[in-house]
Design an enzyme around this catalytic site. Structure first.
Site, PDB file in Angstrom:
ATOM      1  N   GLY B  13      89.997   5.633  89.976  1.00 45.36           N
ATOM      2  CA  GLY B  13      89.533   4.460  90.683  1.00 45.36           C
ATOM      3  C   GLY B  13      89.829   3.133  90.015  1.00 45.36           C
ATOM      4  CB  SER B  14      92.383   1.932  87.615  1.00 41.79           C
ATOM      5  OG  SER B  14      93.635   2.093  88.241  1.00 41.79           O
ATOM      6  CG  ASN B  15      94.924   0.303  92.610  1.00 40.87           C
ATOM      7  OD1 ASN B  15      95.229  -0.883  92.444  1.00 40.87           O
ATOM      8  ND2 ASN B  15      95.803   1.287  92.549  1.00 40.87           N
ATOM      9  CG  LEU B  87      95.958  11.992  95.695  1.00 36.71           C
ATOM     10  CD1 LEU B  87      96.007  13.055  94.622  1.00 36.71           C
ATOM     11  CD2 LEU B  87      97.132  11.028  95.557  1.00 36.71           C
ATOM     12  CG  LEU B  89      98.359  12.187 106.928  1.00 38.37           C
ATOM     13  CD1 LEU B  89      99.335  11.192 106.320  1.00 38.37           C
ATOM     14  CD2 LEU B  89      99.136  13.246 107.710  1.00 38.37           C
ATOM     15  CG  ASN B 104      98.733   3.760 100.777  1.00 35.67           C
ATOM     16  OD1 ASN B 104      97.823   4.116 100.021  1.00 35.67           O
ATOM     17  ND2 ASN B 104      99.955   4.252 100.694  1.00 35.67           N
ATOM     18  CG  HIS B 106     104.021   4.358  97.562  1.00 32.90           C
ATOM     19  ND1 HIS B 106     103.587   5.663  97.658  1.00 32.90           N
ATOM     20  CD2 HIS B 106     105.269   4.421  97.055  1.00 32.90           C
ATOM     21  CE1 HIS B 106     104.546   6.478  97.237  1.00 32.90           C
ATOM     22  NE2 HIS B 106     105.585   5.746  96.869  1.00 32.90           N
ATOM     23  CG  ASP B 147     104.072   6.919 100.978  1.00 36.20           C
ATOM     24  OD1 ASP B 147     102.961   6.384 100.838  1.00 36.20           O
ATOM     25  OD2 ASP B 147     104.487   7.824 100.246  1.00 36.20           O
ATOM     26  CD  GLU B 176      99.607   1.125  91.773  1.00 37.04           C
ATOM     27  OE1 GLU B 176      98.662   1.569  92.438  1.00 37.04           O
ATOM     28  OE2 GLU B 176     100.265   1.822  90.965  1.00 37.04           O
TER      29      GLU B 176
END
Lengths: 233, 233
Positions: B13-15, B87, B89, B104, B106, B147, B176
């Site tokens: 969960g760094s983002n 991760l 869909l 999202n 990427h 993606d 990111e």
């Protein structure tokens, strides 16, 4: 001895002009343009060669193509083949005979926007259609498949909101003209070579990432300096 | 009113932390993190949410997944969904219901190094295996295919000769953490929106290409300033 380079080109030959300027004026000890060949009789590249006293050959296509190309490369004692906007697949027997000595420039960041049918304006059309904000230039060794083969160098180019195929192509081409001669010269000097397991040994990465990405500016000098620095030993 | 964001994450969960810091300290008027959900019960993202008083939900997988996710998003009155290292869909019915409201991040320059199975370290492994010298970050709207979906922003990241998957991942992750909050904030403010024909209207290109590519430097401040400038009106 300077290496003898054959430039294969299908178009007007602006990359040929950049290579010629580099090896004539800046790095004559590395290599010389010893032959220009084209699949198109009316290619600007052939006219440029003739104007500058470089042997110029319109290649036969069809059945005898591979043998004719092999002969012309041997006759002119070619060490290295540079594909500079060349739209034909190089015959497999030539690729094998000149393994590690054929170098291509592609106007995108491979593996993105490469492969069969991806050449010229089509590449930039695809980049714009994909909404990409970053594209670039790839120089790589050639193998039997379009746009595959070990990467020698890559350089990013920004995409702008008002870009057309033509403005984007021009921005990318400016980087091609800078990057391709330096990459080819390093191959000619033997500093970069294709290994048996298909890597480009000695190929530069960015020692100074800030320089690597400081492009897209109006100053050609900055771009030239940054690319030169990337290949400096 | 600040938009209510649900962050879906599978990892540490760094983002999420970067998004939380951005919307808590810098742009509270744009949005708030109103929910954190994960497909993994032990995800660091859920622990972070609990420590910070954000509702945290471990998602049911299996047959009832889509309905359960729809319910939890509705219950928490979610306006926007941010996929931050998620991760799975997203179910098609959720994508349709939240069209233009799922974003999202990427860790590569799509369409390169994306698609099914291309997540986490696998992306960077593929970049290194390909010999790429340039990679980057893509923020995009989500549609039914991994993606794919309109690009909101891309930023290049250099690859170095001595990179491992871990050093490269860390360099990309740093971008990111800077790019995703700005992009998501612009979507929250309504400045960037998905058009009916699938483009990201209002998404920034580089007004100042030199700034756009001045990254990879050790100075986080420069990176932050350049990215903020890209989204400034």
């Amino acid at each position: 001895m300077p290496k003898r380079i054959a430039v294969l080109a299908s178009g007007r030959g602006s990359n040929l002009e950049a290579l010629y300027a580099h090896f004539t004026h800046r790095a004559p000890a590395d290599a010389q343009i010893a032959l220009v060949a084209s699949d198109k009789r009316d290619a600007g590249a052939l006219a440029f060669a003739e104007r500058n006293g470089i042997p110029a050959v319109a290649l036969e296509m069809g059945a005898g193509h591979a043998a004719a190309l092999a002969t012309v490369l041997a006759t002119h004692r070619i060490d290295l083949v540079a594909l500079a906007g060349y739209l034909r697949l190089v015959p497999a027997e030539i690729v094998r005979a000149y393994r590690g000595r054929i170098v291509n420039v592609h106007p995108a960041l491979l593996p993105a926007f490469g492969g069969k049918g991806m050449y010229g304006e089509r590449v930039h059309q695809a980049v714009l259609a994909a909404g990409a904000r970053v594209t670039g230039v790839t120089v790589h060794f050639v193998d039997e498949v379009y746009d595959r083969g070990a990467t020698i160098a890559q350089w990013p180019v920004p995409v702008f909101s008002d870009d057309t195929v033509h403005t984007l192509a021009a921005r990318v081409l400016r980087v091609e003209h800078r990057l391709f001669p330096h990459a080819l010269a390093a191959v000619a000097r033997g500093e970069i070579r294709l290994t048996d397991d298909g890597r480009a040994d000695g190929a530069p990465y960015r020692a100074r990432p800030d320089a690597a990405f400081a492009l897209g500016t109006p100053e050609d000098d900055d771009l030239a300096r940054n690319i030169a620095a990337a290949f400096a030993r």
